[in-house]
Design a protein around this motif. Structure first.
Motif, PDB file in Angstrom:
ATOM      1  N   SER A  67       0.823  -1.211   0.000  1.00  0.00           N
ATOM      2  CA  SER A  67       0.000   0.000   0.000  1.00  0.00           C
ATOM      3  C   SER A  67       0.856   1.261   0.000  1.00  0.00           C
ATOM      4  O   SER A  67       0.520   2.256  -0.640  1.00  0.00           O
ATOM      5  CB  SER A  67      -0.921   0.012   1.229  1.00  0.00           C
ATOM      6  N   ARG A 118      -5.072   1.072  -3.094  1.00  0.00           N
ATOM      7  CA  ARG A 118      -4.397   1.308  -1.809  1.00  0.00           C
ATOM      8  C   ARG A 118      -5.244   0.777  -0.656  1.00  0.00           C
ATOM      9  O   ARG A 118      -4.736   0.112   0.262  1.00  0.00           O
ATOM     10  CB  ARG A 118      -4.127   2.797  -1.628  1.00  0.00           C
ATOM     11  N   CYS A 155      -5.115  -3.015  -0.608  1.00  0.00           N
ATOM     12  CA  CYS A 155      -3.834  -3.487  -0.065  1.00  0.00           C
ATOM     13  C   CYS A 155      -3.825  -3.402   1.457  1.00  0.00           C
ATOM     14  O   CYS A 155      -3.324  -4.313   2.133  1.00  0.00           O
ATOM     15  CB  CYS A 155      -2.680  -2.653  -0.631  1.00  0.00           C
ATOM     16  N   ASN A 179      -7.458   4.878   5.118  1.00  0.00           N
ATOM     17  CA  ASN A 179      -6.846   5.005   3.802  1.00  0.00           C
ATOM     18  C   ASN A 179      -6.537   6.463   3.483  1.00  0.00           C
ATOM     19  O   ASN A 179      -7.364   7.351   3.712  1.00  0.00           O
ATOM     20  CB  ASN A 179      -7.793   4.434   2.740  1.00  0.00           C
TER      21      ASN A 179
END
Length: 231
Positions: free
Chosen positions: A87, A100, A103, A181
């Motif tokens: 990521s 991302r 991941c 995130n």
């Protein structure tokens, strides 16, 4: 012997343009990749028991999760991108927000442990990333983000692969993963790409096997017209 037969099948499939890379896919990339005669034969036999119709998911990203001697890794094998990534190594722009987040889910300790229980060295699974209410062109109106187990693309094959994929899904469908995130977006006021930390919820799914008879179409007349035109 099995490996020799599989290699012959792979060569034949590549010659027919059913696959276009060294990675073996359980199917073809697009229906138009078949030549005309193979397409006609496929349509004629579509309702045979040995052909299964599976839901095509329209995701944001495709990725792979596999296991090698060093452990669980992430890549994009079906896209020919074999180099593992994490990521933190992805480009910092909006295009990679979905990948991302995916991941980050696969990097969680509980997810890694479960994958290590299920996968052997040499195995790899194709994953479709469904990010947001409209992951791509189709609006699913999802209340969460989803990671869909599609197929084994390395390692297991045949009934063994399907049975293990079902087992993996049964184990993972109970998981609801929350990750933080770094989401990049274009700010129209500042006219710059900016980033903010967002809490995302992810779950796991699997494409549905469709009831072909429910959508049965008699294509015999159309196929005869096509064959007459070809000849």
């Amino acid at each position: 012997v099995v490996e020799d037969v599989w290699n012959l099948l792979r060569v034949g499939m590549k010659e027919k343009n059913i696959i276009s890379s060294e990675v073996i896919l359980s199917g073809i990339t697009h229906i138009e990749d078949l030549d005309v005669n193979d397409f006609i034969e496929w349509i004629e036999n579509f309702y045979d028991d040995n052909i299964i119709a599976i839901q095509k998911l329209d995701g944001t990203f495709n990725m792979s999760v596999g296991r090698d001697e060093e452990g669980i890794y992430l890549a994009r094998l079906s896209k020919g991108q074999n180099e593992p990534f994490s990521s933190g190594e992805l480009p910092k722009n909006p295009i990679y927000n979905a990948l991302r987040g995916a991941c980050l889910v696969f990097e969680r300790d509980d997810v890694v442990s479960l994958l290590e229980e299920k996968l052997e060295v040499g195995d790899a699974i194709d994953i479709e990333v469904l990010y947001g209410k409209q992951p791509n062109t189709i609006r699913y109106n999802l209340d969460k983000n989803y990671l869909a187990f599609l197929r084994f693309i390395k390692g297991k094959s045949g009934d063994e692969a399907e049975e293990l994929l079902d087992s993996i899904y049964e184990s993972f469908k109970k998981i609801e993963a929350t990750v933080n995130n770094e989401v990049y977006y274009y700010n129209w006021e500042t006219e710059k790409v900016e980033v903010e930390l967002r809490e995302e919820v992810w779950k796991f799914t699997k494409p549905q096997i469709l009831d072909k008879l429910k959508y049965k179409i008699d294509a015999e007349k159309d196929l005869k017209v096509l064959e007459k035109w070809l000849n």
